[in-house]
Each structure stands twice: as C-alpha cells, then as structure tokens.
Write a protein that holds these residues in place. Structure first.
Motif, PDB file in Angstrom:
ATOM      1  N   ASP A  86      47.334   0.818  33.733  1.00 32.37           N
ATOM      2  CA  ASP A  86      48.607   0.486  34.133  1.00 32.37           C
ATOM      3  C   ASP A  86      48.944   1.723  33.311  1.00 32.37           C
ATOM      4  OD1 ASP A  86      50.930   1.002  33.877  1.00 32.37           O
ATOM      5  OD2 ASP A  86      51.398  -0.884  32.596  1.00 32.37           O
ATOM      6  N   PRO A  87      49.253   3.357  33.863  1.00 33.22           N
ATOM      7  CA  PRO A  87      49.730   4.765  33.660  1.00 33.22           C
ATOM      8  C   PRO A  87      50.981   4.538  32.943  1.00 33.22           C
ATOM      9  CG  PRO A  87      50.067   4.442  36.149  1.00 33.22           C
ATOM     10  CD  PRO A  87      49.418   3.094  35.122  1.00 33.22           C
ATOM     11  N   ASN A  88      51.725   3.261  33.425  1.00 31.76           N
ATOM     12  CA  ASN A  88      53.150   3.384  32.656  1.00 31.76           C
ATOM     13  C   ASN A  88      52.611   2.749  30.782  1.00 31.76           C
ATOM     14  OD1 ASN A  88      54.256   5.407  33.656  1.00 31.76           O
ATOM     15  ND2 ASN A  88      54.957   3.666  35.434  1.00 31.76           N
ATOM     16  N   PHE A  89      51.904   2.188  30.810  1.00 30.93           N
ATOM     17  CA  PHE A  89      51.666   0.889  29.462  1.00 30.93           C
ATOM     18  C   PHE A  89      52.537   1.474  28.261  1.00 30.93           C
ATOM     19  CE2 PHE A  89      49.223  -1.269  26.323  1.00 30.93           C
ATOM     20  CZ  PHE A  89      49.639  -2.333  26.697  1.00 30.93           C
ATOM     21  N   GLY A  90      53.398  -0.077  28.090  1.00 29.15           N
ATOM     22  CA  GLY A  90      54.240  -0.101  26.572  1.00 29.15           C
ATOM     23  C   GLY A  90      53.534  -1.111  25.878  1.00 29.15           C
ATOM     24  N   ARG A  91      53.214  -0.915  24.675  1.00 30.05           N
ATOM     25  CA  ARG A  91      52.593  -1.716  24.239  1.00 30.05           C
ATOM     26  C   ARG A  91      53.147  -2.704  22.959  1.00 30.05           C
ATOM     27  NH1 ARG A  91      47.766  -3.391  23.413  1.00 30.05           N
ATOM     28  NH2 ARG A  91      46.695  -1.702  24.258  1.00 30.05           N
ATOM     29  N   ASN A  92      53.036  -4.249  23.656  1.00 28.84           N
ATOM     30  CA  ASN A  92      53.590  -4.985  22.787  1.00 28.84           C
ATOM     31  C   ASN A  92      54.637  -4.488  20.885  1.00 28.84           C
ATOM     32  OD1 ASN A  92      54.261  -6.113  25.401  1.00 28.84           O
ATOM     33  ND2 ASN A  92      53.423  -7.680  25.031  1.00 28.84           N
ATOM     34  N   SER A  93      55.123  -4.677  21.050  1.00 35.33           N
ATOM     35  CA  SER A  93      55.679  -4.836  19.220  1.00 35.33           C
ATOM     36  C   SER A  93      56.996  -5.282  18.996  1.00 35.33           C
ATOM     37  CB  SER A  93      55.866  -3.220  18.895  1.00 35.33           C
ATOM     38  OG  SER A  93      56.108  -3.293  17.937  1.00 35.33           O
ATOM     39  N   VAL A  94      57.020  -5.209  18.152  1.00 33.66           N
ATOM     40  CA  VAL A  94      58.794  -5.992  17.335  1.00 33.66           C
ATOM     41  C   VAL A  94      60.053  -5.034  16.698  1.00 33.66           C
ATOM     42  CG1 VAL A  94      58.073  -8.289  18.297  1.00 33.66           C
ATOM     43  CG2 VAL A  94      58.188  -7.199  15.848  1.00 33.66           C
ATOM     44  N   TYR A  95      61.147  -5.602  17.201  1.00 35.95           N
ATOM     45  CA  TYR A  95      62.263  -4.404  16.049  1.00 35.95           C
ATOM     46  C   TYR A  95      63.158  -5.639  15.693  1.00 35.95           C
ATOM     47  CZ  TYR A  95      65.682  -0.695  15.333  1.00 35.95           C
ATOM     48  OH  TYR A  95      66.577   0.424  15.685  1.00 35.95           O
ATOM     49  N   LEU A  96      62.826  -5.792  14.256  1.00 39.23           N
ATOM     50  CA  LEU A  96      63.364  -6.556  13.596  1.00 39.23           C
ATOM     51  C   LEU A  96      65.022  -5.530  13.096  1.00 39.23           C
ATOM     52  CD1 LEU A  96      60.677  -8.958  12.130  1.00 39.23           C
ATOM     53  CD2 LEU A  96      61.447  -9.190  14.399  1.00 39.23           C
ATOM     54  N   MET A  97      65.854  -7.002  12.914  1.00 34.89           N
ATOM     55  CA  MET A  97      66.942  -6.717  12.606  1.00 34.89           C
ATOM     56  C   MET A  97      67.706  -7.773  11.403  1.00 34.89           C
ATOM     57  SD  MET A  97      68.732  -4.458  16.094  1.00 34.89           S
ATOM     58  CE  MET A  97      69.884  -3.456  14.453  1.00 34.89           C
ATOM     59  N   SER A  98      68.020  -7.775  10.483  1.00 33.18           N
ATOM     60  CA  SER A  98      68.596  -8.976  10.212  1.00 33.18           C
ATOM     61  C   SER A  98      69.776  -9.408  10.296  1.00 33.18           C
ATOM     62  CB  SER A  98      68.590  -8.930   8.129  1.00 33.18           C
ATOM     63  OG  SER A  98      70.544  -7.701   8.212  1.00 33.18           O
TER      64      SER A  98
END
Ligand SMILES: *[C@@H]1O[C@H](CO)[C@@H](O)[C@H](O)[C@H]1NC(C)=O
Ligand SMILES: *[C@@H]1O[C@H](CO)[C@@H](O)[C@H](O)[C@H]1NC(C)=O
Ligand SMILES: *[C@@H]1O[C@H](CO)[C@@H](O)[C@H](O)[C@H]1NC(C)=O
Ligand SMILES: *[C@@H]1O[C@H](CO)[C@@H](O)[C@H](O)[C@H]1NC(C)=O
Ligand SMILES: *[C@@H]1O[C@H](CO)[C@@H](O)[C@H](O)[C@H]1NC(C)=O
Ligand SMILES: *[C@@H]1O[C@H](CO)[C@@H](O)[C@H](O)[C@H]1NC(C)=O
Ligand SMILES: *[C@@H]1O[C@H](CO)[C@@H](O)[C@H](O)[C@H]1NC(C)=O
Length: 394
Positions: A86-98
């Motif tokens: 996938d040339p536009n690959f975005g790796r999965n991660s997380v963004y946590l907000m309290s």
C-alpha cells in the motif's frame, strides 16, 4: 520530615512547592484505559504523520492497548501489519485524551517502564486546553524541536519540556539557576497561522530521560505541577525516584529539589494562559517533526532514505510502545482543583469508554476511577491496597 524543614527547603529553593496534596485520579491497569477517549482519525492533520489513530474498539481488538501480565498498561503502535503493498500506508496507532480535565492546583505524576522509541517514532505526553492554543499546552514528554537542529530528533536521548500559549508568555533567561534543565527557547507563544512553533523549550540534562536509555534503566517518573505560582516539571530516572512518589505517601515536591523546568507566573500567568487541561498521550510516526530530511538523516539516515519508507515495515516498530505503571493526579488542598469542575467532557466521543463523566457539583474531588468513589477515605484505602498488590511500584 518535619513540616518546618519542608518550609525551609522550599524557601531555600525559592519555590513555593510546599503544599499538601490529595489523590484525585489514580490511574493504573484497566482504570487507566477507562479514563481516556480514543481520538480516532485517518491521518494526523496537525503533524502530518504516516499514521491512523484507531477507535477504542479497533485498538483493543488489535491489541494496541491492553493491561499486561504485570498489571502495566501497554499503549503501542501496530508492529504486525506489513504495509508494503500500500503506497499510502498509514500505520495503526492510538491517540488518547483524558475524559477528566486537570484543573489549576494539580500535580500530575506519570510512571512508565518504557516509552516508544525508534526511527520515525514520536511519543508524546502532554496536557492541552479544550480550546487550543487559547487554553494552553504543557508538554511533559516530547520529541520534536526544529529550532534546536537535527541532533536530537528520532533517536535522541534527552527529553524536552515545553509550554505553548496563545498570548505573551515567556520563560525568562534569568531562571536558568532555578531549574536543572537547559533553556533551549524562551518564547512560549504559538500563533497557529505562523506555522509550527515549539514553544518555550527546556532540555532535560539527564541522558536517560528519553528513548532507549529511558527503557534500559527501567524507565522513570515525570511530574508536572501547575498552580498559581507557575508550572514546574521534573524527571527522575528509576534509581532516583523520591520516596514520596509511587508508594502510599503523598507526594511532596518541596523535597524533590529543583525542577528540571520551571516557568514562574511572573512571566507566564498560569491562571490566564492555561484552562482545564486534557491529559493526552499518543504515538505519532514520521510527521512534521521527524520527517524533514535534515532531521531524519541526522540520526536515522543510514537506516532508510526517508522517514516514510520505514512505515510499511512492521519490524521497525517493535520498540514503539508505552509501558505505564500509573498516572496519578493530585490536588492541592484548598486549591480550586479540588473544588471546581469544568462540567464538560472534552474531546471526541469514543465507544464503550468506561470512564465516568465529570460532575461540576459538590466539594469532593471529581470522579474518574473507582478509586475516587466513596470519598477520601475510600481513596486512601484503595490507594494503599493497590500499592500492596505491587501494581503501583516496581
Ligand atoms: C530563583 O532562585 C533564587 C535563589 O534561590 C530566588 O531568590 C528566586 O526567587 C527564584 N526565582 C523564581 C522565579 O523562582
Ligand atoms: C485528534 O487527533 C488529531 C490528529 O489525528 C488532532 O489533529 C486533533 O487535534 C485531535 N483532537 C483533539 C480534540 O485534540
Ligand atoms: C490479541 O492478543 C490475543 C491474546 O494474546 C490474541 O489471541 C489475538 O490473536 C491478538 N489479536 C491480534 C489482532 O493480534
Ligand atoms: C514569540 O513568538 C510569536 C509566535 O511566533 C511571535 O508572534 C512573537 O513576536 C514572539 N515574541 C517575541 C518576544 O519574540
Ligand atoms: C479560583 O477560583 C476563584 C473563583 O472562581 C477565582 O476567582 C480564582 O481566580 C481562582 N484561582 C485560580 C488560581 O485559578
Ligand atoms: C522515500 O524514499 C523512497 C525510496 O527511495 C521513495 O520511493 C519515496 O518517494 C521517498 N518519499 C519521500 C516522501 O521522499
Ligand atoms: C511486536 O512488539 C512486541 C513488543 O516489543 C514484541 O513482543 C513482538 O514480538 C513484536 N512483533 C510482533 C510480530 O508482534
């Protein structure tokens, strides 16, 4: 230590850290994960990372957030998916907000055994107002920093602290002897239309405060105190954590020595430039700060031609995880933090969050975890039993 000695110490340091604290939020294990919303997005529009931030259900299903066998919270980047096709690959991660904001008069203590590191990996722990930048941002663990040149991005060893504010706010250079960190830039003001600015940055002098060095000595503790006197931040490596941090004793910043970074109210009003702060923890990949060739090449140039070309290979992300012992928020007795509430639930909604919503009524500290249910006595008991179970300290 008798109170008189504490007062003397505080006076000697020229800092008004001598305050009493009560535990407001005690976040460890599943309580930690329940206290955050997952800010889902397909990409990172602010910092242009090569990343996708998952919803709570997707992140849990992908094992990006969980409690490990030692009771520690793992927050990680996907290191299983091969994105080579996938040339536009975005790796999965997380963004946590309290879900629960911190108010002025609060002390945040964060204890981790490991922080994410590696070429292209960009960890952040900071607090931010709901309206940014009008309500400010306090950076506790950050990697960025364009101004200071290429040497410290991607594989740097020293943490940076910073503030961001929308109005005039500076760290005076005369403060150099009141903190252990090195003044790196003094202007805290950010004007979004003027592009990326890093705020007023202080560089931690301890070399194990970031990246692999942090992890190899068993991690450590970051603390941030925000009250009417100003904003102070500390870093302690595992072997130097003060005895009144992490156990059953209440924290006592007056005994910790000079802060790594100290931003006194006289040149940056902590009541005016900072509103209720949402605790934010995430892992970005590449993006504005790690991606520019002059920054990337300096420490990671031998590994790949550019940052984006690392993203597709999952083996580059085996070290891209937080391993968190606990995060605690304490309120100064008698401060606004222990009585006031914002009454709002900032940030985007997430599915299935176990965090309780904030209440603006009552004079008890606000509820976030089970540990605050039942008032101060119950909190103390839970606090002690959690420590006895060994969940809260190494
Ligand atoms: C800095 O330290 C000096 C010497 O201890 C003290 O007199 C002064 O009040 C401190 N300034 C601030 C802003 O903390
Ligand atoms: C959610 O994350 C995106 C980055 O993907 C960021 O731009 C945005 O500001 C975050 N939302 C909030 C409310 O901070
Ligand atoms: C998540 O972890 C569990 C337990 O280790 C495992 O059975 C499952 O396959 C993992 N899921 C993914 C998507 O890796
Ligand atoms: C601080 O930075 C802001 C944003 O770039 C700028 O508008 C302001 O003029 C700067 N202040 C000083 C004293 O340099
Ligand atoms: C605490 O709250 C009172 C009443 O809302 C307000 O006048 C005062 O400025 C607040 N103090 C701080 C330090 O925010
Ligand atoms: C990164 O390097 C790869 C491999 O050389 C190249 O195909 C790609 O265009 C480069 N991407 C950027 C953003 O420079
Ligand atoms: C991913 O990273 C974890 C943590 O470092 C590691 O245990 C695991 O073996 C790595 N690889 C895969 C395929 O999950």
């Amino acid at each position: 230590m008798p109170f008189g000695r504490l007062t003397l110490l505080a006076t000697t340091l020229g800092l008004a850290y001598a305050q009493k604290y009560t535990l407001s939020q005690d976040l460890a294990g599943q309580n930690f994960l329940n206290a955050f919303k997952y800010n889902e997005s397909d990409h990172d529009p602010t910092n242009y990372g090569n990343v996708k931030y998952l919803s709570q259900s997707a992140a849990v299903a992908a094992n990006l957030t969980y409690v490990d066998g030692n009771g520690r919270v793992i927050v990680k980047v996907d290191n299983k998916t091969n994105g080579v096709t996938d040339p536009n690959f975005g790796r999965n991660s997380v963004y946590l907000m309290s879900t629960q904001p911190m108010n002025i008069g609060s002390l945040l203590i964060f204890d981790a055994a490991h922080m994410p590191f590696g070429c292209s990996v960009w960890p952040s722990l900071f607090t931010q107002g709901q309206n940014w930048p009008q309500q400010g941002e306090i950076d506790i663990v950050v990697r960025l920093l364009l101004l200071t040149g290429p040497a410290f991005v991607n594989l740097e060893t020293n943490n940076r602290f910073s503030l961001k504010a929308s109005d005039t706010c500076v760290q005076p250079s005369s403060i150099a002897s009141n903190q252990t960190g090195t003044i790196t830039s003094t202007n805290c003001t950010v004007v979004p239309s003027q592009g990326i600015t890093e705020g007023c940055v202080v560089t931690e002098t301890k070399q194990n405060s970031f990246g692999s060095g942090f992890a190899s000595q068993g991690g450590g503790v970051f603390a941030m105190l925000w009250d009417a006197n100003g904003i102070a931040m500390w870093y302690f490596g595992r072997s130097g954590v003060p005895s009144n941090i992490g156990g059953t004793a209440l924290p006592d910043p007056a005994t910790w020595g000079k802060a790594s970074a100290w931003y006194p109210a006289s040149s940056c009003d902590p009541t005016k430039h900072f509103g209720p702060q949402i605790i934010t923890l995430y892992i970005d990949i590449c993006g504005a700060f790690a991606n520019p060739p002059e920054i990337f090449d300096a420490t990671c140039g031998t590994k790949a031609p550019n940052c984006s070309s690392l993203v597709q290979d999952p083996t580059n992300y085996n070290d891209a995880y937080w391993e968190i012992n606990y995060l605690r928020v304490f309120n100064q007795v008698g401060s606004n933090a222990s009585t006031s509430g914002s009454g709002s639930n900032p940030g985007p909604s997430s599915t299935g969050s176990g965090g309780t919503s904030s209440t603006s009524s009552g004079d008890m500290p606000k509820k976030t975890s089970a540990a605050s249910v039942g008032g101060a006595r119950m909190r103390e008991l839970l606090f002690m039993s959690a420590s006895l179970l060994g969940l809260l300290s190494l």
